[in-house]
Design an enzyme around this catalytic site. Structure first.
Site, mmCIF file in Angstrom:
data_model
loop_
_atom_site.group_PDB
_atom_site.id
_atom_site.type_symbol
_atom_site.label_atom_id
_atom_site.label_comp_id
_atom_site.label_asym_id
_atom_site.label_seq_id
_atom_site.Cartn_x
_atom_site.Cartn_y
_atom_site.Cartn_z
ATOM 1 N N ASN A 9 1.098 -0.690 0.132
ATOM 2 C CA ASN A 9 -0.005 -0.306 0.456
ATOM 3 C C ASN A 9 0.456 1.404 0.203
ATOM 4 O O ASN A 9 1.524 2.033 1.020
ATOM 5 C CB ASN A 9 -0.865 0.086 1.232
ATOM 6 C CG ASN A 9 -1.871 1.591 1.185
ATOM 7 O OD1 ASN A 9 -1.729 1.829 0.623
ATOM 8 N ND2 ASN A 9 -2.317 1.574 2.059
ATOM 9 N N LYS A 11 0.286 4.287 0.021
ATOM 10 C CA LYS A 11 -0.308 5.546 -0.027
ATOM 11 C C LYS A 11 -0.268 6.424 -1.464
ATOM 12 O O LYS A 11 0.225 6.080 -1.791
ATOM 13 C CB LYS A 11 0.199 5.224 1.748
ATOM 14 C CG LYS A 11 -0.071 4.901 2.217
ATOM 15 C CD LYS A 11 -0.039 4.203 4.155
ATOM 16 C CE LYS A 11 -0.023 3.536 4.259
ATOM 17 N NZ LYS A 11 -0.429 3.621 5.939
ATOM 18 N N HIS A 97 -9.570 2.042 4.904
ATOM 19 C CA HIS A 97 -8.657 2.045 5.109
ATOM 20 C C HIS A 97 -8.755 2.564 6.048
ATOM 21 O O HIS A 97 -9.423 3.374 5.815
ATOM 22 C CB HIS A 97 -7.485 3.100 4.205
ATOM 23 C CG HIS A 97 -5.937 2.684 4.797
ATOM 24 N ND1 HIS A 97 -5.520 2.876 6.441
ATOM 25 C CD2 HIS A 97 -4.776 1.310 4.727
ATOM 26 C CE1 HIS A 97 -4.652 2.976 6.018
ATOM 27 N NE2 HIS A 97 -3.797 2.210 5.455
ATOM 28 N N GLU A 99 -6.954 5.140 7.314
ATOM 29 C CA GLU A 99 -6.711 6.587 7.011
ATOM 30 C C GLU A 99 -8.457 7.010 6.164
ATOM 31 O O GLU A 99 -9.227 8.598 6.510
ATOM 32 C CB GLU A 99 -5.815 6.457 5.533
ATOM 33 C CG GLU A 99 -4.573 6.286 6.832
ATOM 34 C CD GLU A 99 -3.110 5.962 6.477
ATOM 35 O OE1 GLU A 99 -3.711 5.735 4.768
ATOM 36 O OE2 GLU A 99 -2.549 5.338 7.315
ATOM 37 N N GLU A 169 -6.839 -4.959 10.404
ATOM 38 C CA GLU A 169 -5.176 -3.463 10.511
ATOM 39 C C GLU A 169 -5.446 -2.499 12.106
ATOM 40 O O GLU A 169 -6.262 -1.873 12.088
ATOM 41 C CB GLU A 169 -5.118 -2.575 9.064
ATOM 42 C CG GLU A 169 -4.759 -3.356 8.284
ATOM 43 C CD GLU A 169 -4.296 -1.890 7.357
ATOM 44 O OE1 GLU A 169 -3.042 -2.328 6.668
ATOM 45 O OE2 GLU A 169 -4.534 -0.376 7.120
ATOM 46 N N GLY A 175 1.894 2.602 10.733
ATOM 47 C CA GLY A 175 3.019 3.901 10.303
ATOM 48 C C GLY A 175 3.680 4.539 11.972
ATOM 49 O O GLY A 175 4.019 5.171 11.918
ATOM 50 N N SER A 215 2.790 -2.370 10.282
ATOM 51 C CA SER A 215 4.705 -1.627 10.353
ATOM 52 C C SER A 215 5.305 -3.660 10.634
ATOM 53 O O SER A 215 5.756 -3.934 11.076
ATOM 54 C CB SER A 215 4.595 -1.409 11.888
ATOM 55 O OG SER A 215 4.202 -0.555 12.489
HETATM 56 P P1 PGA Z 1 2.307 0.206 7.793
HETATM 57 O O1 PGA Z 1 0.542 0.543 7.107
HETATM 58 O O2 PGA Z 1 2.698 -0.331 7.704
HETATM 59 O O3 PGA Z 1 3.094 1.433 7.416
HETATM 60 O O4 PGA Z 1 2.307 0.800 9.303
HETATM 61 C C1 PGA Z 1 0.026 -0.276 6.596
HETATM 62 C C2 PGA Z 1 -1.056 -0.058 6.245
HETATM 63 O O5 PGA Z 1 -1.656 0.992 6.426
HETATM 64 O O6 PGA Z 1 -1.813 -0.955 5.218
#
Ligand code: PGA
Length: 253
Positions: A9, A11, A97, A99, A169, A175, A215
């Site tokens: 992903n 982003k 997601h 976000e 998630e 993140g 992460s």
């Molecule tokens: P990350 O993000 O691996 O940077 O924690 C995962 C995601 O949001 O899909």
């Protein structure tokens, strides 16, 4: 065996030059993937065609959008329809997601509409769910995530739900560098599979891939993916680093 998936992903990151370089880098490293092992690149909309061209000829490699509209077509400035994605040959779409839920107010109801329209255009939704930190601290994460599934997915038929990939998630792990332990991931994945089995039966639940996200890195992927109900990962930060993501692909069961 269920599909095992390493999904990148990206982003809102990378210029087109950087995107091309990253794809070239990853696709030049030959991987011995079995039929059930898949790699998916969820790239920003402007890079979908580039990514499609790059993965063509690479069996087991696919492209995803990071979102799609809940509307079919028409006067919705700035939106991208499922039909457009299908017309580009995109196979997957990330939906819900955290976000998008947080910054763009996507509700379980809107996500149900997006899931429907994605399936109408033969896209495989990677449906994200997961709890915030305060819910985890209160110990009510199981019911929180269960509601997300029920309100966005449980109107689907048994045949349709098997076309969905679920990504668990935990928001507190995205993140932050704070990964759920492999046991915490397994515990929630087993719970989700039980919720799916209660609704659709064990055979259907056993066929659905459930990815872990939050992460995931080259260094911890093998441990997390080794758990019986974890079928790969949805990877943000580490998917932008070729060496790290290559290691994550290698960690697939
Ligand atoms: P990350 O993000 O691996 O940077 O924690 C995962 C995601 O949001 O899909």
């Amino acid at each position: 065996m269920r599909n095992q998936i390493a999904a990148a992903n990206w982003k809102m990151n990378l210029t087109i030059t950087q995107a091309e370089e990253l794809l070239n880098n990853l696709l030049q490293q030959p991987k011995q993937l079995s039929g059930h092992q898949k790699v998916v690149f969820a790239v920003p909309f402007p890079y979908l065609s580039l990514a499609k061209n790059k993965v063509s000829g690479h069996a087991n490699y696919f492209v995803a959008a990071q979102n799609c509209s809940n509307k079919k077509s028409g006067a919705y400035t700035g939106e991208t329809s499922a039909e457009m994605l299908q017309s580009l040959g995109v196979e997957y779409v990330v939906l819900g997601h955290s976000e998008r839920r947080e910054y763009f107010s996507e509700s379980n109801v809107v996500l149900a509409e997006k899931v429907n329209i994605a399936l109408d255009y033969s896209l495989t939704p990677i449906f994200c769910c997961g709890e915030p930190l305060n819910i985890r601290e209160a110990g009510t994460q199981n019911s929180y995530v269960e509601v997300q599934l029920k309100e966005s997915l449980f109107h689907l038929s048994a045949e349709q739900i098997q076309k969905i990939v679920i990504a668990y998630e935990p928001i507190w792990a995205i993140g932050t560098g704070k990964t759920a332990t492999a046991d915490q991931a397994q515990e929630m994945h087993a719970h989700l599979r039980k919720v799916l089995a209660d609704q659709y039966g064990k055979e259907v639940a056993d066929a659905i891939s459930i990815l872990y996200g939050g992460s995931v890195k080259g260094s911890n992927a093998k441990d997390i993916f080794s758990k019986p109900d974890v079928d790969g990962g949805l990877v943000g930060g580490a998917s932008l680093i070729a060496g790290d993501f290559a290691q994550i692909i290698d960690a697939l069961k």
